[in-house]
Enzyme design. Structure first.
Site, PDB file in Angstrom:
ATOM      1  N   GLN A  87       0.893  -1.177   0.000  1.00  0.00           N
ATOM      2  CA  GLN A  87       0.000   0.000   0.000  1.00  0.00           C
ATOM      3  C   GLN A  87       0.923   1.217   0.000  1.00  0.00           C
ATOM      4  OE1 GLN A  87      -3.598  -0.037   0.270  1.00  0.00           O
ATOM      5  NE2 GLN A  87      -3.709   2.168   0.113  1.00  0.00           N
ATOM      6  N   LYS A 181      -1.042  -9.567 -20.475  1.00  0.00           N
ATOM      7  CA  LYS A 181      -2.443 -10.007 -20.402  1.00  0.00           C
ATOM      8  C   LYS A 181      -3.215  -9.453 -21.577  1.00  0.00           C
ATOM      9  CE  LYS A 181      -3.485 -10.250 -15.531  1.00  0.00           C
ATOM     10  NZ  LYS A 181      -4.066  -9.568 -14.397  1.00  0.00           N
ATOM     11  N   ARG A 183      -7.154  -9.272 -22.989  1.00  0.00           N
ATOM     12  CA  ARG A 183      -8.555  -9.601 -22.687  1.00  0.00           C
ATOM     13  C   ARG A 183      -9.226 -10.109 -23.967  1.00  0.00           C
ATOM     14  NH1 ARG A 183     -11.765  -9.768 -18.825  1.00  0.00           N
ATOM     15  NH2 ARG A 183     -10.305  -8.933 -17.312  1.00  0.00           N
TER      16      ARG A 183
END
Ligand code: R5P
Length: 281
Positions: A87, A181, A183
């Site tokens: 974070q 990646k 899609r």
């Protein structure tokens, strides 16, 4: 100089003491009846290397207590795995920058600090003392060499992990790439190496952290579909939550190994020599 550690880093600390050819301080750990952590350090030296991975909230508190107990010594802090580092920015309003909140805790009684493959090196600016981040890419590469893989492809799961993967691949002069990646539809995603082919060769996916193992399990499934002969998973910090090790093995990963920055049964690579070199450096 002596080495002292929290419970989370005792094996790495002992290896570090060997690499530095120095002794260790024995520490007694227990809890008060209400559950609060207690510790008592043995005889300290003028100069101390304090080693403690932040693997959770108790580990963090134990490290803070240990630093306080080492008052009066010149303390060099080593944080092999810094939890909360992912974070590293506010993703939405109201969130903390957790990495900053943790880093700011380390200033009193600390001369300087070393981290190991911290998730985002940019957070070093939040430490209250001079802090250096080292990479154990060479140590991971040296371990992969012992596997004697034929023409392996070293693969980063994403572009962000590419620099680490390149450091690993440089050890053996191996091919290196990162996954991309694509899609295919609303529900279908394809993952494949951006430039190179995984067909008919072993692939070693390398990352800084394996947490749930989700990223690597999905990638391995697709790499086998693309003809990879064996898929291995290597990381620096084997956080391995929620049965991740079994999840990966059940998914056909040939072997999973990590460093001793988080002490696990599969911590077959030690960061000790690299940390010792940085401390001497
Ligand atoms: C994320 O940015 C890290 O570099 C790792 O890729 C991530 O923590 C891995 O998470 P998991 O094992 O849960 O897929």
């Amino acid at each position: 100089m002596k080495v002292i550690s929290t419970e989370s880093s005792q094996i790495l600390a002992a290896r570090l003491a060997t690499a530095l050819n120095t002794g260790m301080v024995d520490v007694k750990f227990s809890r008060f009846p209400d559950g609060e952590l207690y510790l008592a350090a043995g005889e300290l030296d003028d100069e101390t290397v304090i080693v403690g991975s932040v693997t959770g909230s108790d580990a963090l508190v134990q490290l803070l207590l240990l630093i306080d107990a080492c008052e009066g010594s010149e303390n060099h802090l080593v944080i092999p795995y810094m939890g909360y580092a992912r974070q590293d920015k506010k993703f939405k309003n109201g969130e903390p920058i957790s990495a900053r909140a943790i880093a700011r805790l380390f200033k009193d009684n600390v001369a300087d600090c070393i981290t190991v493959n911290i998730h985002e090196p940019d957070v070093l600016k939040y430490f209250g003392v001079p802090t250096k981040n080292i990479s154990v890419g060479k140590d991971v590469g040296a371990y992969i060499q012992t596997l004697h893989l034929k023409n392996p492809l070293i693969l980063a799961p994403d572009d962000g992990a590419m620099a680490f993967a390149e450091g690993v691949a440089a050890v053996g002069g191996w091919d290196c790439d990162h996954l991309e990646k694509t899609r295919l539809s609303g529900v279908e995603v394809k993952m494949a190496p951006k430039k190179l082919s995984a067909a008919s060769r072993p692939v070693v996916i390398v990352d800084d952290i394996i947490s749930t193992g989700g990223t690597i399990a999905t990638a391995a499934y697709m790499l086998y579909q693309q003809g990879a002969t064996d898929v291995y998973a290597a990381c620096v910090h084997g956080v391995l939550i929620g049965g991740a090790f079994v999840h990966l093995k059940a998914g056909g990963i040939r072997d999973v190994f990590c460093c001793d920055t988080v002490e696990r049964g599969c911590s077959r690579i030690s960061a000790a020599k690299s940390i010792a070199a940085a401390l001497k450096g």
